[in-house]
Structure formats: structure tokens, C-alpha cells
Design an enzyme around this catalytic site. Sequence first.
Site, PDB file in Angstrom:
ATOM      1  N   HIS A 194      -0.756  -2.936  -0.713  1.00 33.42           N
ATOM      2  CA  HIS A 194      -1.703  -2.774   0.385  1.00 33.42           C
ATOM      3  C   HIS A 194      -3.021  -2.211  -0.113  1.00 33.42           C
ATOM      4  O   HIS A 194      -3.082  -1.516  -1.109  1.00 33.42           O
ATOM      5  CB  HIS A 194      -1.139  -1.892   1.508  1.00 33.42           C
ATOM      6  CG  HIS A 194      -0.713  -0.526   1.093  1.00 33.42           C
ATOM      7  ND1 HIS A 194       0.424  -0.278   0.347  1.00 33.42           N
ATOM      8  CD2 HIS A 194      -1.254   0.691   1.341  1.00 33.42           C
ATOM      9  CE1 HIS A 194       0.556   1.020   0.152  1.00 33.42           C
ATOM     10  NE2 HIS A 194      -0.457   1.641   0.745  1.00 33.42           N
ATOM     11  N   HIS A 201      -6.416  -0.080   1.140  1.00 37.99           N
ATOM     12  CA  HIS A 201      -6.986   0.834   2.123  1.00 37.99           C
ATOM     13  C   HIS A 201      -8.469   0.510   2.261  1.00 37.99           C
ATOM     14  O   HIS A 201      -9.170   0.397   1.246  1.00 37.99           O
ATOM     15  CB  HIS A 201      -6.878   2.296   1.646  1.00 37.99           C
ATOM     16  CG  HIS A 201      -5.493   2.785   1.460  1.00 37.99           C
ATOM     17  ND1 HIS A 201      -4.877   3.605   2.364  1.00 37.99           N
ATOM     18  CD2 HIS A 201      -4.602   2.587   0.454  1.00 37.99           C
ATOM     19  CE1 HIS A 201      -3.666   3.902   1.935  1.00 37.99           C
ATOM     20  NE2 HIS A 201      -3.473   3.287   0.769  1.00 37.99           N
ATOM     21  N   GLN A 211       0.945   5.880  -4.558  1.00 35.13           N
ATOM     22  CA  GLN A 211       1.479   4.889  -3.620  1.00 35.13           C
ATOM     23  C   GLN A 211       2.716   5.471  -2.944  1.00 35.13           C
ATOM     24  O   GLN A 211       3.615   5.989  -3.605  1.00 35.13           O
ATOM     25  CB  GLN A 211       1.838   3.591  -4.358  1.00 35.13           C
ATOM     26  CG  GLN A 211       2.291   2.470  -3.445  1.00 35.13           C
ATOM     27  CD  GLN A 211       2.592   1.175  -4.212  1.00 35.13           C
ATOM     28  OE1 GLN A 211       2.634   1.153  -5.440  1.00 35.13           O
ATOM     29  NE2 GLN A 211       2.800   0.102  -3.458  1.00 35.13           N
ATOM     30  N   ASP A 237      -4.185   2.449   9.878  1.00 41.89           N
ATOM     31  CA  ASP A 237      -3.329   3.421   9.190  1.00 41.89           C
ATOM     32  C   ASP A 237      -3.021   4.535  10.188  1.00 41.89           C
ATOM     33  O   ASP A 237      -3.943   5.112  10.765  1.00 41.89           O
ATOM     34  CB  ASP A 237      -4.060   3.977   7.966  1.00 41.89           C
ATOM     35  CG  ASP A 237      -3.156   4.796   7.058  1.00 41.89           C
ATOM     36  OD1 ASP A 237      -2.301   5.550   7.565  1.00 41.89           O
ATOM     37  OD2 ASP A 237      -3.326   4.702   5.835  1.00 41.89           O
ATOM     38  N   ILE A 238      -1.736   4.816  10.418  1.00 39.25           N
ATOM     39  CA  ILE A 238      -1.394   5.850  11.408  1.00 39.25           C
ATOM     40  C   ILE A 238      -1.588   7.265  10.859  1.00 39.25           C
ATOM     41  O   ILE A 238      -1.512   8.229  11.601  1.00 39.25           O
ATOM     42  CB  ILE A 238       0.029   5.691  11.979  1.00 39.25           C
ATOM     43  CG1 ILE A 238       1.093   5.877  10.907  1.00 39.25           C
ATOM     44  CG2 ILE A 238       0.175   4.356  12.696  1.00 39.25           C
ATOM     45  CD1 ILE A 238       2.489   6.052  11.468  1.00 39.25           C
TER      46      ILE A 238
END
Length: 147
Positions: free
Chosen positions: A109, A111, A103, A40-41
Site C-alpha cells: 500500500h 500512503h 509496515q 486511513d482510519i
Amino acid sequence: MSQNNQKSTYDDNNIFAKMLNGDIPCHKVYEDDRTLAFMDIMPQAEGHVLVIPKQKAVDLSDLEPEYASAVLMTSKKVMQAQREVFEREGIIQMQLNGSQAGQTVFHYHVHLIPSSIHELGRHAATQADHEKLAEIAKQLAAVIPAS
């Protein structure tokens, strides 16, 4: 498909779809024929990984069973790697369905965050250093057995 009229529809231009198409890069941790796991950026803690299906799905209710199962199996592999690399037992598994739940990218997705719920940073608040993300991705990928 949900009958709820307020449900988001899949957008082929979302950032995760662009990653799957190879249009934009990611710091890949793991990939197989049904899933992709990457850093995750905008992590909530060091080592924050996202796992996505290679199916167009906005949320859990859209996922075909074989993709749901694949996401869980990939998540398991990533969690084992996170435990080894970060030497910790606790991994937060979080999945948000819909904008009201928080979201922000409308491609299903999960996490996986090696942290305590009480120490999490704010969701999608600060971009991480890409060199550090690349190094963590490399460390995690190195301990995940090939499938």
C-alpha cells in the site's frame, strides 16, 4: 519473489484483503479493476488516503508491473483530488516495505498524506472519527473523474 528468508508471506486474512473481499467496510475514495483507494482510519494528517492493488502482494517486489502501474495512476488521481479539496501543493507519498521499515499491514500500500513531513502525526497511533472520514472520502471521490 525476493529470496530473503525474513520476508513476510501474504496473509489472506489481513485487513486490506478483508476490505477487497467485502468482509469489512472502508471509506472508499476511488476504485477500479486493479486498485482501491480509501481513507486511513489511523491517519497521520487529515485527508490521509491509502492506495492498494487488487493483487496479493506484501511489498513492491511482489507486484506485477500492471498492478504497480495501476497503483501509481490511482495515486496520481487521488493526489490531484487531495490538492483540490485541501487546497495544498504538498502531498507526502510514503510506502513502507517490511516490518523493519514500519509496515504494519502486509498487503502492499501507498500512503498519500496532504501534509508536511514536519507536521506528521505518529503512524498508526490514533483512530479517526468515522463520520469525518466518510465526509472527506465523499469530498475526494466527488472530484476524481470516472475512469
